[in-house]
Design a protein around this motif. Structure first.
Motif, PDB file in Angstrom:
ATOM      1  N   GLN A  72     -10.010  -2.039   5.415  1.00 28.12           N
ATOM      2  CA  GLN A  72      -9.925  -1.149   6.804  1.00 28.12           C
ATOM      3  C   GLN A  72     -11.050  -0.108   6.942  1.00 28.12           C
ATOM      4  O   GLN A  72     -12.694  -0.385   7.813  1.00 28.12           O
ATOM      5  CB  GLN A  72      -9.298   0.044   7.187  1.00 28.12           C
ATOM      6  CG  GLN A  72      -9.012   0.723   8.292  1.00 28.12           C
ATOM      7  CD  GLN A  72      -8.630  -0.275   9.444  1.00 28.12           C
ATOM      8  OE1 GLN A  72      -7.729  -1.393   9.406  1.00 28.12           O
ATOM      9  NE2 GLN A  72      -8.386   0.697  11.130  1.00 28.12           N
ATOM     10  N   LYS A  77       3.116  -2.196  13.587  1.00 27.77           N
ATOM     11  CA  LYS A  77       4.646  -1.735  13.504  1.00 27.77           C
ATOM     12  C   LYS A  77       6.001  -2.153  14.757  1.00 27.77           C
ATOM     13  O   LYS A  77       6.664  -2.295  14.069  1.00 27.77           O
ATOM     14  CB  LYS A  77       4.439  -0.678  13.608  1.00 27.77           C
ATOM     15  CG  LYS A  77       5.975   1.168  14.385  1.00 27.77           C
ATOM     16  CD  LYS A  77       4.828   2.183  14.412  1.00 27.77           C
ATOM     17  CE  LYS A  77       6.436   3.312  14.495  1.00 27.77           C
ATOM     18  NZ  LYS A  77       5.740   4.963  14.687  1.00 27.77           N
ATOM     19  N   PRO A 113      -2.200  -1.591  13.401  1.00 28.24           N
ATOM     20  CA  PRO A 113      -0.639  -0.758  12.921  1.00 28.24           C
ATOM     21  C   PRO A 113       0.300  -0.460  13.596  1.00 28.24           C
ATOM     22  O   PRO A 113       1.452  -1.041  13.317  1.00 28.24           O
ATOM     23  CB  PRO A 113      -1.196   0.454  12.201  1.00 28.24           C
ATOM     24  CG  PRO A 113      -2.958   0.730  11.274  1.00 28.24           C
ATOM     25  CD  PRO A 113      -3.764  -0.717  13.617  1.00 28.24           C
ATOM     26  N   HIS A 114       0.064  -0.719  14.879  1.00 29.73           N
ATOM     27  CA  HIS A 114       0.748  -0.008  16.088  1.00 29.73           C
ATOM     28  C   HIS A 114       1.704  -1.151  15.896  1.00 29.73           C
ATOM     29  O   HIS A 114       3.186  -1.344  16.352  1.00 29.73           O
ATOM     30  CB  HIS A 114       0.533   0.381  17.452  1.00 29.73           C
ATOM     31  CG  HIS A 114      -0.415  -0.299  17.984  1.00 29.73           C
ATOM     32  ND1 HIS A 114      -1.407  -1.154  18.637  1.00 29.73           N
ATOM     33  CD2 HIS A 114       0.284  -0.574  20.034  1.00 29.73           C
ATOM     34  CE1 HIS A 114      -1.382  -1.584  19.402  1.00 29.73           C
ATOM     35  NE2 HIS A 114      -0.206  -1.334  20.489  1.00 29.73           N
ATOM     36  N   CYS A 126       0.291  -0.804  -0.128  1.00 29.69           N
ATOM     37  CA  CYS A 126       0.078  -0.250   0.178  1.00 29.69           C
ATOM     38  C   CYS A 126       0.872   1.585  -0.358  1.00 29.69           C
ATOM     39  O   CYS A 126       0.632   2.245  -1.244  1.00 29.69           O
ATOM     40  CB  CYS A 126      -1.070  -0.228   1.301  1.00 29.69           C
ATOM     41  SG  CYS A 126      -2.848  -1.408   0.916  1.00 29.69           S
ATOM     42  N   THR A 127       2.026   1.123   0.953  1.00 28.43           N
ATOM     43  CA  THR A 127       2.879   2.390   0.537  1.00 28.43           C
ATOM     44  C   THR A 127       3.535   2.932  -0.052  1.00 28.43           C
ATOM     45  O   THR A 127       4.232   3.574   0.129  1.00 28.43           O
ATOM     46  CB  THR A 127       2.900   2.934   2.691  1.00 28.43           C
ATOM     47  OG1 THR A 127       3.502   1.843   2.909  1.00 28.43           O
ATOM     48  CG2 THR A 127       1.993   2.907   3.373  1.00 28.43           C
ATOM     49  N   ARG A 153      -6.024  -2.110   3.721  1.00 29.36           N
ATOM     50  CA  ARG A 153      -4.649  -1.500   4.505  1.00 29.36           C
ATOM     51  C   ARG A 153      -3.655  -3.477   4.255  1.00 29.36           C
ATOM     52  O   ARG A 153      -4.805  -4.019   4.428  1.00 29.36           O
ATOM     53  CB  ARG A 153      -5.237  -1.938   6.021  1.00 29.36           C
ATOM     54  CG  ARG A 153      -4.676  -1.850   6.508  1.00 29.36           C
ATOM     55  CD  ARG A 153      -4.599  -2.245   8.449  1.00 29.36           C
ATOM     56  NE  ARG A 153      -5.424  -3.817   9.094  1.00 29.36           N
ATOM     57  CZ  ARG A 153      -6.292  -3.925   8.590  1.00 29.36           C
ATOM     58  NH1 ARG A 153      -7.645  -3.829   9.063  1.00 29.36           N
ATOM     59  NH2 ARG A 153      -6.827  -5.908   8.963  1.00 29.36           N
ATOM     60  N   SER A 209       1.713  -2.581   6.006  1.00 29.41           N
ATOM     61  CA  SER A 209       2.553  -1.508   5.158  1.00 29.41           C
ATOM     62  C   SER A 209       2.418   0.600   5.000  1.00 29.41           C
ATOM     63  O   SER A 209       3.082   1.018   5.722  1.00 29.41           O
ATOM     64  CB  SER A 209       3.421  -0.901   4.085  1.00 29.41           C
ATOM     65  OG  SER A 209       2.265  -0.691   2.817  1.00 29.41           O
ATOM     66  N   GLY A 210       0.563  -0.167   5.795  1.00 31.47           N
ATOM     67  CA  GLY A 210      -0.215   1.141   5.848  1.00 31.47           C
ATOM     68  C   GLY A 210      -1.336   1.222   5.087  1.00 31.47           C
ATOM     69  O   GLY A 210      -2.138  -0.048   4.814  1.00 31.47           O
ATOM     70  N   LEU A 211      -1.861   1.885   4.611  1.00 32.25           N
ATOM     71  CA  LEU A 211      -2.883   2.628   3.976  1.00 32.25           C
ATOM     72  C   LEU A 211      -2.850   3.033   3.247  1.00 32.25           C
ATOM     73  O   LEU A 211      -1.976   4.119   2.653  1.00 32.25           O
ATOM     74  CB  LEU A 211      -4.162   3.687   5.005  1.00 32.25           C
ATOM     75  CG  LEU A 211      -4.411   2.939   6.309  1.00 32.25           C
ATOM     76  CD1 LEU A 211      -5.912   3.912   7.671  1.00 32.25           C
ATOM     77  CD2 LEU A 211      -5.014   1.639   6.594  1.00 32.25           C
ATOM     78  N   MET A 229      -2.074  10.124   6.068  1.00 37.11           N
ATOM     79  CA  MET A 229      -1.947   8.851   5.577  1.00 37.11           C
ATOM     80  C   MET A 229      -0.507   9.005   5.131  1.00 37.11           C
ATOM     81  O   MET A 229      -0.949  10.186   4.021  1.00 37.11           O
ATOM     82  CB  MET A 229      -3.092   8.277   4.970  1.00 37.11           C
ATOM     83  CG  MET A 229      -4.075   7.729   5.882  1.00 37.11           C
ATOM     84  SD  MET A 229      -6.187   7.279   4.184  1.00 37.11           S
ATOM     85  CE  MET A 229      -5.116   6.395   3.296  1.00 37.11           C
ATOM     86  N   GLU A 230       0.076   8.681   5.360  1.00 40.25           N
ATOM     87  CA  GLU A 230       1.842   8.545   4.337  1.00 40.25           C
ATOM     88  C   GLU A 230       1.580   8.246   2.492  1.00 40.25           C
ATOM     89  O   GLU A 230       1.714   9.071   2.091  1.00 40.25           O
ATOM     90  CB  GLU A 230       2.048   7.152   4.730  1.00 40.25           C
ATOM     91  CG  GLU A 230       4.095   7.225   3.704  1.00 40.25           C
ATOM     92  CD  GLU A 230       4.204   5.758   4.426  1.00 40.25           C
ATOM     93  OE1 GLU A 230       5.230   5.690   3.625  1.00 40.25           O
ATOM     94  OE2 GLU A 230       4.202   4.935   5.461  1.00 40.25           O
TER      95      GLU A 230
END
Length: 596
Positions: free
Chosen positions: A33, A145, A141-142, A14-15, A47, A50-52, A94-95
């Motif tokens: 998500q 991470k 996400p956390h 994603c990111t 999601r 890597s992220g959203l 969001m990134e």
């Protein structure tokens, strides 16, 4: 109905998609998500690890749009589309908040029921439910991470150690039980009925044997097990960053570890750590902070007033000194107006650490003084005590009087509790500290003998070897701990490699030569054939990563942790086994009935 992956290949996480890809066709995959249906447009936040990334579906493509309407949270999908600049305002949180994917092809790879827990960092979910559905919890996400951070740490450490000449060598999980440590987890042997393996509490003896084998520098990411009560920074199974080096002394060990920590913090966190790290002896740490893992980010150190009050009229103070104890205090600056109810709560707090109570002097801003013991002291004695404590109007002076250990434990814990209440612990500081010269032994009232504070193979300070038999309590060890912000990250020692010193050590611990040989014979035999001077250190990887991630509990950096009774809520382990398995092991259970 779930569709297959046939013919599809993910082009980006994603990111990994950015505004550099605008105009390109990409294939992304992950979990839904959130979905927002605006009538002619459907927005989906996709999601993955890597992220959203925002996906957009419009009703110009009826087939894709209709399929998108069926999506629910946690559906697993694959989407093919064109990268465009986001039509609406940029989402700064969001990134990928400045772009979106206009989807032209959608596959539903897996549908999802409504999750029993929300997959959201902001959700306030009970720990029991989080751990029961840990595979859902880990989607947050956390936690993703944190697991990546843990992987980054071990990857970096492996590279660093390899460059420093270490060999990564695995030691066995099934071994023999050794005494002088925590309680072992035992594994019955089917082939040798009535005998048991023990899961390793650490690779201690084996890594020393590797030094005897000439491996010179050993390193391992080692799984370890201890059957002991749990707490926020302890689990029944944990991971050590373990090392042992030959032909070294204390300074050599501290040097390579300081450079590793400096490089690790820079590489993973972007934080500069200044070397050399400060060092403090165990005795100084206990005297100043009441702890062998002091938090040096703030002051409020213990003050020894034993000599000031040894002959005073307050029997609690003078009596403690007469019985070989000490009187020490804390000056809580600006807390002189603390309510009596809160002071009473502090008294109860220190009782949990063995103290019988807590004496105090509350110095009010108007110059008046309230004290729990002033009536037993002369004015001069009170003035001398306040002066020794650096007391000023507005201060709260707190005292403990007892044996050294009780005073240190209670005031050391009280110092941390007060700092939290007063909010004087600064954020964003990384205060590393070496604690050195630990006592070699600690007395056990229960066993009526000295026990090794670390283990029986720790080398005493050379100048203290003469006291091993005559005065064991005086002997200091060539042991060291690395402390960060009040937490022990790891520890180790120089090992005994001389047969005569090892014999004295066993004698001081109350072992006969026969007992020592029975318990440690294989190691002592190896030491007959040329053993190099060696030393080592082990970090608690879980605890190290916990601090780097800014978490308060190691469960947040372990994929599948246990709860406080050492059980796994997700798999329901430990559990019963079939009678056939017990029969093969020739084990018969004799369980005591649990009280109702």
């Amino acid at each position: 109905m779930a569709e297959s992956m046939q013919g599809l290949h993910r082009s980006h996480r994603c990111t990994e998609v950015s505004n550099k890809n605008i105009g390109e066709t990409v294939t992304v995959m992950g979990w839904v998500q959130k979905k927002r249906n605006l009538g002619s447009l459907i927005f989906v936040d996709l999601r993955d690890r890597s992220g959203l990334l925002q996906l957009v579906f419009d009703d110009n493509d009826k087939e894709v749009f209709e399929k998108a309407g069926k999506l629910r949270n946690e559906f697993v999908i694959a989407a093919v589309g064109t990268v465009n600049k986001r039509a609406g305002s940029v989402n700064e949180s969001m990134e990928t908040g400045d772009i979106e994917i206009n989807v032209t092809s959608l596959r539903i790879l897996s549908e999802s029921e409504t999750p029993p827990i929300p997959v959201d960092d902001d959700a306030n979910t009970k720990d029991e439910l989080r751990l029961k559905y840990r595979y859902l919890d880990l989607r947050k996400p956390h936690l993703q991470k944190n697991l990546k951070l843990r992987s980054d740490v071990t990857t970096f450490v492996r590279k660093f150690m390899a460059n420093e000449g270490f060999l990564e060598i695995e030691t066995p999980i099934l071994n023999r039980s050794t005494p002088e440590g925590a309680r072992d987890y035992l594994v019955p042997s089917r082939v040798h009925p009535g005998t048991f393996y023990a899961l390793p509490q650490s690779p201690q003896v084996l890594k020393q044997l590797l030094m005897c084998s000439g491996c010179d520098r050993y390193f391992q990411v080692a799984k370890c097990f201890r059957d002991e009560d749990l707490r926020a920074d302890r689990q029944p199974e944990f991971t050590q960053l373990d090392m042992e080096l030959s032909f070294v002394d204390v300074d050599d060990i501290l040097d390579v570890n300081e450079r590793m920590l400096q490089a690790l913090w820079k590489e993973v966190l972007g934080v500069d750590v200044t070397l050399p790290l400060p060092r403090m002896t165990w005795q100084e740490a206990m005297d100043r902070y009441g702890s062998d893992k002091p938090d040096t980010r703030f002051g409020m150190e213990l003050i020894n007033v034993t000599d000031v009050v040894k002959d005073c009229g307050f029997g609690v103070f003078s009596g403690a000194v007469a019985n070989g104890g000490t009187v020490r205090g804390l000056n809580a600056k600006g807390q002189g107006e603390m309510a009596r109810k809160k002071i009473d709560a502090l008294v109860e707090f220190v009782k949990t650490y063995g103290a019988k109570g807590l004496a105090y002097i509350a110095m009010h801003e108007d110059g008046t003084i309230k004290s729990s013991f002033a009536k037993f002291m002369t004015e001069e004695e009170m003035n001398n005590l306040i002066a020794a404590m650096g007391g000023e109007p507005g201060d709260l002076l707190l005292f403990a009087a007892d044996k050294n250990k009780v005073v240190w434990d209670s005031l050391g814990a009280l110092r941390l509790e007060l700092a939290k209440q007063m909010d004087i612990i600064p954020e964003g500081k990384w205060n590393f500290l070496w604690i050195t010269e630990f006592p070699q032994f600690e007395w056990s009232d229960e066993q009526g003998r000295f026990l090794a504070m670390h283990h029986p193979f720790t080398m005493p300070m050379e100048e203290d070897i003469q006291y091993l038999i005559s005065d064991p309590g005086r002997v200091r060890a060539k042991a060291y701990d690395i402390v960060l912000n009040g937490t022990e990250l790891g520890g180790g020692s120089v090992r005994i490699h001389q047969a005569d010193v090892q014999a004295k050590m066993f004698e001081a611990l109350g072992f006969t030569p026969e007992q020592a040989n029975e318990k440690f014979g294989f190691l002592l035999t190896a030491f007959k054939y040329g053993v190099p001077p060696h030393a080592g250190l082990a970090y608690g990887l879980d605890r190290l990563v916990m601090h780097m991630a800014g978490e308060d509990n190691i469960r947040e950096v372990i994929a599948f942790p246990k709860v406080k009774d050492a059980s796994c809520l997700m798999t329901d382990a430990p559990n019963v086994v079939d009678d056939v398995q017990l029969q093969e092991l020739q084990i018969k259970l004799d369980l005591k009935e649990k009280e109702q």
